[in-house]
Write an enzyme that holds these catalytic residues in place. Sequence first.
Site, PDB file in Angstrom:
ATOM      1  N   ARG A  46       0.820  -1.211   0.000  1.00 33.25           N
ATOM      2  CA  ARG A  46       0.000   0.000   0.000  1.00 33.25           C
ATOM      3  C   ARG A  46       0.852   1.259   0.000  1.00 33.25           C
ATOM      4  O   ARG A  46       0.481   2.279  -0.582  1.00 33.25           O
ATOM      5  CB  ARG A  46      -0.922  -0.022   1.209  1.00 33.25           C
ATOM      6  CG  ARG A  46      -2.331   0.023   0.715  1.00 33.25           C
ATOM      7  CD  ARG A  46      -3.380   0.655   1.472  1.00 33.25           C
ATOM      8  NE  ARG A  46      -3.139   0.906   2.858  1.00 33.25           N
ATOM      9  CZ  ARG A  46      -3.996   0.550   3.801  1.00 33.25           C
ATOM     10  NH1 ARG A  46      -5.063  -0.131   3.472  1.00 33.25           N
ATOM     11  NH2 ARG A  46      -3.794   0.859   5.051  1.00 33.25           N
ATOM     12  N   LYS A 143       1.935 -19.227   5.901  1.00 36.30           N
ATOM     13  CA  LYS A 143       1.173 -19.534   7.102  1.00 36.30           C
ATOM     14  C   LYS A 143       0.940 -18.246   7.877  1.00 36.30           C
ATOM     15  O   LYS A 143       1.674 -17.292   7.652  1.00 36.30           O
ATOM     16  CB  LYS A 143       1.889 -20.561   7.947  1.00 36.30           C
ATOM     17  CG  LYS A 143       3.219 -20.054   8.516  1.00 36.30           C
ATOM     18  CD  LYS A 143       3.742 -20.946   9.594  1.00 36.30           C
ATOM     19  CE  LYS A 143       3.016 -20.696  10.892  1.00 36.30           C
ATOM     20  NZ  LYS A 143       3.920 -20.591  12.048  1.00 36.30           N
ATOM     21  N   HIS A 173       7.933 -23.362   5.624  1.00 38.93           N
ATOM     22  CA  HIS A 173       9.362 -23.169   5.342  1.00 38.93           C
ATOM     23  C   HIS A 173      10.242 -24.280   5.891  1.00 38.93           C
ATOM     24  O   HIS A 173      11.367 -24.452   5.461  1.00 38.93           O
ATOM     25  CB  HIS A 173       9.840 -21.774   5.786  1.00 38.93           C
ATOM     26  CG  HIS A 173      10.102 -21.639   7.253  1.00 38.93           C
ATOM     27  ND1 HIS A 173       9.099 -21.502   8.173  1.00 38.93           N
ATOM     28  CD2 HIS A 173      11.256 -21.621   7.963  1.00 38.93           C
ATOM     29  CE1 HIS A 173       9.630 -21.399   9.377  1.00 38.93           C
ATOM     30  NE2 HIS A 173      10.943 -21.463   9.288  1.00 38.93           N
ATOM     31  N   LYS A 177      14.064 -26.522   4.380  1.00 36.10           N
ATOM     32  CA  LYS A 177      15.351 -26.657   5.077  1.00 36.10           C
ATOM     33  C   LYS A 177      16.128 -27.828   4.486  1.00 36.10           C
ATOM     34  O   LYS A 177      15.572 -28.883   4.220  1.00 36.10           O
ATOM     35  CB  LYS A 177      15.117 -26.861   6.584  1.00 36.10           C
ATOM     36  CG  LYS A 177      14.618 -25.588   7.276  1.00 36.10           C
ATOM     37  CD  LYS A 177      14.523 -25.781   8.767  1.00 36.10           C
ATOM     38  CE  LYS A 177      13.768 -24.632   9.421  1.00 36.10           C
ATOM     39  NZ  LYS A 177      14.592 -23.466   9.728  1.00 36.10           N
ATOM     40  N   GLU A 211      13.543 -23.334  20.689  1.00 35.35           N
ATOM     41  CA  GLU A 211      13.970 -21.977  20.333  1.00 35.35           C
ATOM     42  C   GLU A 211      14.391 -21.215  21.583  1.00 35.35           C
ATOM     43  O   GLU A 211      13.877 -21.468  22.671  1.00 35.35           O
ATOM     44  CB  GLU A 211      12.806 -21.228  19.676  1.00 35.35           C
ATOM     45  CG  GLU A 211      12.327 -21.852  18.387  1.00 35.35           C
ATOM     46  CD  GLU A 211      11.284 -20.971  17.701  1.00 35.35           C
ATOM     47  OE1 GLU A 211      11.671 -20.219  16.812  1.00 35.35           O
ATOM     48  OE2 GLU A 211      10.111 -21.032  18.086  1.00 35.35           O
ATOM     49  N   ASP A 230       0.965 -22.709  16.069  1.00 34.69           N
ATOM     50  CA  ASP A 230       2.068 -22.009  15.417  1.00 34.69           C
ATOM     51  C   ASP A 230       3.128 -22.973  14.886  1.00 34.69           C
ATOM     52  O   ASP A 230       3.743 -22.702  13.854  1.00 34.69           O
ATOM     53  CB  ASP A 230       2.702 -21.031  16.422  1.00 34.69           C
ATOM     54  CG  ASP A 230       3.797 -20.182  15.807  1.00 34.69           C
ATOM     55  OD1 ASP A 230       3.536 -19.555  14.753  1.00 34.69           O
ATOM     56  OD2 ASP A 230       4.914 -20.135  16.364  1.00 34.69           O
ATOM     57  N   HIS A 235       4.826 -27.248  11.092  1.00 37.41           N
ATOM     58  CA  HIS A 235       6.227 -27.665  10.961  1.00 37.41           C
ATOM     59  C   HIS A 235       6.503 -29.070  11.538  1.00 37.41           C
ATOM     60  O   HIS A 235       7.072 -29.924  10.874  1.00 37.41           O
ATOM     61  CB  HIS A 235       7.155 -26.665  11.650  1.00 37.41           C
ATOM     62  CG  HIS A 235       6.983 -25.251  11.178  1.00 37.41           C
ATOM     63  ND1 HIS A 235       6.674 -24.938   9.874  1.00 37.41           N
ATOM     64  CD2 HIS A 235       7.075 -24.064  11.825  1.00 37.41           C
ATOM     65  CE1 HIS A 235       6.587 -23.608   9.753  1.00 37.41           C
ATOM     66  NE2 HIS A 235       6.820 -23.067  10.922  1.00 37.41           N
ATOM     67  N   LYS A 329       9.387 -21.862  23.214  1.00 37.16           N
ATOM     68  CA  LYS A 329      10.167 -20.626  23.117  1.00 37.16           C
ATOM     69  C   LYS A 329      10.891 -20.368  24.426  1.00 37.16           C
ATOM     70  O   LYS A 329      10.501 -20.860  25.469  1.00 37.16           O
ATOM     71  CB  LYS A 329       9.241 -19.460  22.794  1.00 37.16           C
ATOM     72  CG  LYS A 329       8.469 -19.685  21.503  1.00 37.16           C
ATOM     73  CD  LYS A 329       8.361 -18.428  20.694  1.00 37.16           C
ATOM     74  CE  LYS A 329       7.628 -18.658  19.391  1.00 37.16           C
ATOM     75  NZ  LYS A 329       8.512 -18.946  18.273  1.00 37.16           N
TER      76      LYS A 329
HETATM   77  C1  BG6 Z   1       7.523 -19.768  12.330  1.00 31.52           C
HETATM   78  C2  BG6 Z   1       6.809 -19.541  13.636  1.00 31.52           C
HETATM   79  O1  BG6 Z   1       6.690 -20.417  11.419  1.00 31.52           O
HETATM   80  O2  BG6 Z   1       8.689 -20.541  12.548  1.00 31.52           O
HETATM   81  C3  BG6 Z   1       7.725 -18.871  14.630  1.00 31.52           C
HETATM   82  O3  BG6 Z   1       5.663 -18.748  13.420  1.00 31.52           O
HETATM   83  C4  BG6 Z   1       9.007 -19.646  14.781  1.00 31.52           C
HETATM   84  O4  BG6 Z   1       7.080 -18.740  15.896  1.00 31.52           O
HETATM   85  C5  BG6 Z   1       9.636 -19.933  13.416  1.00 31.52           C
HETATM   86  O5  BG6 Z   1       9.904 -18.888  15.565  1.00 31.52           O
HETATM   87  C6  BG6 Z   1      10.826 -20.865  13.545  1.00 31.52           C
HETATM   88  O6  BG6 Z   1      11.485 -20.955  12.311  1.00 31.52           O
HETATM   89  P1  BG6 Z   1      13.025 -21.316  12.229  1.00 31.52           P
HETATM   90  O7  BG6 Z   1      13.296 -21.442  10.769  1.00 31.52           O
HETATM   91  O8  BG6 Z   1      13.763 -20.193  12.886  1.00 31.52           O
HETATM   92  O9  BG6 Z   1      13.193 -22.596  12.980  1.00 31.52           O
END
Ligand code: BG6
Length: 481
Positions: A46, A143, A173, A177, A211, A230, A235, A329
């Site tokens: 935008r 996502k 994603h 990897k 994480e 999430d 994943h 986390k």
């Molecule tokens: C995302 C989540 O899809 O993946 C995040 O929404 C998360 O919360 C992230 O931190 C982790 O991705 P990666 O590639 O850093 O392991």
Amino acid sequence: IPVDPFDLVVFGATGDLARRKILPGLYRRFVAGQIPETSRIIGSARTEMDDQGFRAFVAEAIAEFIDAKKRDAESIARFLDHLRYVSVDAKGDSGWPELAALIRPDVVQAYYFSVAPSLFGDLAERLHRHGIASPEARIVVEKPFGRDLETAKALNATLAAHFAESQIYRIDHYLGKETVQNLMAVRFANILFEPLWNARHVDHVQITVSETVGVGGRGAYYDKSGAMRDMVQNHLMQLLCLIAMEAPYRFDPDAVRDEKLKVIHALQPVAPEDIVRGQYRAGGPGGNGSSYVEDVDHRDSRTESYIALKVDIANWRWKGTPFYLRTGKKLRARASEIAVVFKEVPHSIFGDEEGWRENVLAIRLQPNEGMTLSVMIKEPGPGGMRLTEVPLDMSFAEALGEDGADIPDAYERLIMDVIRGNQTLFMRGDEVEAAWAWTDPIIAAWEARGDRPKAYDPGSSGPEDALMLLHRDGRRWREIR
Ligand code: BG6
């Protein structure tokens, strides 16, 4: 290998994902020689901006997110030449005719919806109304793909109104990897593992995505999601599928996705005692870290920032072999791995060996991508027949030399697959829906019970109760390092 010439439109080009991942990733592919001279990357959002303004924005993103050793002024200047910018209003008509005039009908067209899902329908509809998207155009969506089965179905229906399934690329994603793709190579290009890859020989599987970061600036989104939505629904589920699936008859998008879908269908409901949810409290190393509820600014939040669960796959290959999943986390380390823990030998000819350990195939996703197979050998020396565990270690960076260390980011790989028209590493609509169909009742059950997550210390390995999940089965989590 260069891909075919393309026009790639990035909607949401000034957003965080575009700045951190998509645009720097495209620069890296450009440096690798993969982007043809006549290709263009068209930023769109935008915000009013001209080509020069967008180029300056991208130059900054490259400076911030690409290592100084991997960029140089000359290639950045050449890359920026490929960039254009058009401001559009996703909910109105402004900008669309300009975009239509820019897009070439005779090259590969890809539209990356790096925007809130609530705008997917608007973008898809306008791409059609203004006659922009060619019949082979591809759209890429991020996502979260819905927050439950109902919303995911609605999103699928919205996209299906304008695009065929073969045009829709739903990104997870994790599938981009390097090690995750390698998992398929290891399983299906070696004879070694397949005979052991079943409940008869595999004691259990552990999938960990740990994480160190908290929820960062994404509190508003995260607090409505939690670790289950999430991370697990997408994943961890994808990792589980790649470990558990049958060999596809060919490395072909639908063949692979058909097999993954069968795994999701075989997932059993999870009992309350097989789930541990956690939420980090204040403290941690140094003692001054903020708590989850402070981070999301919601004092009564019952959202989990950690989850561990025991999952049962009811099919011939896996019945009886639990899959333990955990993610969270603000944990002790950033470490993601899949560990396939094999059963004990049927009888130890060496007696009750103290140092005895199971064979484990550990697949490290990050950091230090690689695989380790732990095996028992004789401890060297004259001390008699004593056993010790040694790792057969393969670090991809080491094994593949200098270039191996330069493993492409997941987004780079996935965007190039979009241009190539290869959907193998993208989720099909039915897969996403099946994943939600398994997730929904689990979440609904803990919400109905009003469960509160267990507190855990930042910098720890999660709530104590998560240890019990394995202890009571006579097993233990692998250490997070
Ligand atoms: C995302 C989540 O899809 O993946 C995040 O929404 C998360 O919360 C992230 O931190 C982790 O991705 P990666 O590639 O850093 O392991």
